[in-house]
Motif scaffolding. Sequence first.
Motif, mmCIF file in Angstrom:
data_model
loop_
_atom_site.group_PDB
_atom_site.id
_atom_site.type_symbol
_atom_site.label_atom_id
_atom_site.label_comp_id
_atom_site.label_asym_id
_atom_site.label_seq_id
_atom_site.Cartn_x
_atom_site.Cartn_y
_atom_site.Cartn_z
ATOM 1 N N TYR A 164 0.828 -1.204 0.000
ATOM 2 C CA TYR A 164 0.000 0.000 0.000
ATOM 3 C C TYR A 164 0.860 1.251 0.000
ATOM 4 C CZ TYR A 164 -3.760 -3.247 1.278
ATOM 5 O OH TYR A 164 -4.643 -4.286 1.310
ATOM 6 N N GLU A 165 1.967 1.181 0.684
ATOM 7 C CA GLU A 165 2.885 2.318 0.649
ATOM 8 C C GLU A 165 3.497 2.455 -0.750
ATOM 9 O OE1 GLU A 165 6.270 1.922 3.174
ATOM 10 O OE2 GLU A 165 7.070 3.886 2.637
ATOM 11 N N GLU A 166 3.862 1.320 -1.309
ATOM 12 C CA GLU A 166 4.511 1.321 -2.617
ATOM 13 C C GLU A 166 3.636 1.960 -3.692
ATOM 14 O OE1 GLU A 166 6.223 -2.116 -5.629
ATOM 15 O OE2 GLU A 166 6.082 -2.506 -3.484
ATOM 16 N N ILE A 167 2.336 1.721 -3.624
ATOM 17 C CA ILE A 167 1.442 2.266 -4.644
ATOM 18 C C ILE A 167 0.879 3.631 -4.242
ATOM 19 C CG2 ILE A 167 0.812 -0.024 -5.435
ATOM 20 C CD1 ILE A 167 -1.834 0.259 -3.978
ATOM 21 N N GLY A 168 1.409 4.175 -3.153
ATOM 22 C CA GLY A 168 1.036 5.542 -2.794
ATOM 23 C C GLY A 168 -0.295 5.677 -2.093
ATOM 24 N N LEU A 169 -0.821 4.558 -1.592
ATOM 25 C CA LEU A 169 -2.097 4.603 -0.888
ATOM 26 C C LEU A 169 -1.926 5.233 0.485
ATOM 27 C CD1 LEU A 169 -4.679 3.718 -2.120
ATOM 28 C CD2 LEU A 169 -4.495 1.547 -0.948
ATOM 29 N N ILE A 170 -0.794 4.993 1.093
ATOM 30 C CA ILE A 170 -0.467 5.663 2.353
ATOM 31 C C ILE A 170 0.830 6.437 2.145
ATOM 32 C CG2 ILE A 170 -1.602 3.921 3.758
ATOM 33 C CD1 ILE A 170 1.061 2.698 4.352
ATOM 34 N N ARG A 171 1.124 7.321 3.063
ATOM 35 C CA ARG A 171 2.296 8.184 2.915
ATOM 36 C C ARG A 171 3.586 7.354 2.915
ATOM 37 N NH1 ARG A 171 4.880 9.334 7.848
ATOM 38 N NH2 ARG A 171 4.036 8.111 9.552
ATOM 39 N N GLN A 172 4.621 7.937 2.388
ATOM 40 C CA GLN A 172 5.929 7.307 2.511
ATOM 41 C C GLN A 172 6.343 7.456 3.962
ATOM 42 O OE1 GLN A 172 7.936 5.851 0.160
ATOM 43 N NE2 GLN A 172 6.344 6.021 -1.403
ATOM 44 N N LEU A 173 6.590 6.321 4.591
ATOM 45 C CA LEU A 173 6.886 6.375 6.019
ATOM 46 C C LEU A 173 8.330 6.747 6.261
ATOM 47 C CD1 LEU A 173 4.799 3.609 5.583
ATOM 48 C CD2 LEU A 173 4.488 4.475 7.887
ATOM 49 N N GLU A 174 8.529 7.472 7.323
ATOM 50 C CA GLU A 174 9.904 7.771 7.697
ATOM 51 C C GLU A 174 10.534 6.484 8.238
ATOM 52 O OE1 GLU A 174 7.412 9.016 11.291
ATOM 53 O OE2 GLU A 174 7.221 8.861 9.130
ATOM 54 N N ARG A 175 11.846 6.417 8.138
ATOM 55 C CA ARG A 175 12.534 5.193 8.567
ATOM 56 C C ARG A 175 13.379 5.468 9.796
ATOM 57 N NH1 ARG A 175 12.510 1.485 4.229
ATOM 58 N NH2 ARG A 175 11.092 2.247 2.646
ATOM 59 N N VAL A 176 13.486 4.437 10.597
ATOM 60 C CA VAL A 176 14.485 4.453 11.657
ATOM 61 C C VAL A 176 15.565 3.524 11.152
ATOM 62 C CG1 VAL A 176 15.040 3.719 13.992
ATOM 63 C CG2 VAL A 176 12.881 4.923 13.519
ATOM 64 N N GLY A 177 16.613 4.125 10.632
ATOM 65 C CA GLY A 177 17.569 3.334 9.905
ATOM 66 C C GLY A 177 16.878 2.829 8.660
ATOM 67 N N ARG A 178 16.656 1.556 8.604
ATOM 68 C CA ARG A 178 16.080 0.928 7.428
ATOM 69 C C ARG A 178 14.606 0.582 7.643
ATOM 70 N NH1 ARG A 178 17.440 -4.441 4.519
ATOM 71 N NH2 ARG A 178 17.950 -3.619 2.461
ATOM 72 N N TYR A 179 14.184 0.648 8.879
ATOM 73 C CA TYR A 179 12.855 0.155 9.217
ATOM 74 C C TYR A 179 11.811 1.252 9.168
ATOM 75 C CZ TYR A 179 15.312 -3.956 11.041
ATOM 76 O OH TYR A 179 16.096 -5.062 11.178
ATOM 77 N N ARG A 180 10.674 0.925 8.544
ATOM 78 C CA ARG A 180 9.546 1.866 8.494
ATOM 79 C C ARG A 180 8.987 2.055 9.905
ATOM 80 N NH1 ARG A 180 9.654 -1.457 4.197
ATOM 81 N NH2 ARG A 180 9.182 -0.629 2.145
#
Length: 113
Positions: free
Chosen positions: A20-36
């Motif tokens: 869902y993130e990939e297709i832009g349904l939800i916002r691009q999440l910020e990461r802590v290091g590599r983790y959403r």
Amino acid sequence: MYIGEAAKRTGLSIKAIRFYEEIGLIRQLERVGRYRLYKEADIEVLLLIKEAKALGVGLSQLQGVIQYNEGQIDWSTIKVFLHGIRQQLTQQIEDVQQKIASLDICYEQIKPS
DNA sequence: ATTCTCACA
DNA sequence: TGTGAGGA
């Protein structure tokens, strides 16, 4: 929270949430290091998506419905969208009723036997 | 144990 | 519309 907890909280699969993130349904999440990193607002959006799916709404129909103004979810847009779904469902009732009417006519024609 | 990306159906 | 594989 990380994606595993988000998945547990929403009942969606981890894979689906990333998708869902990939297709832009939800916002691009910020990461802590590599983790959403997910927050409460993200859970609410994911639950909305889940509800919509249960109503037979495809993901493509949800595109553009979830807007973030100033980092907050724009629920008014969602409200309008849901009203549209309601009308769509009402139309489906009418369509099915028409089909039943057509079927009844078929019965009439068979009646002689 | 958990999450990541990439490939694939 | 997602899942499986394989690595960090």
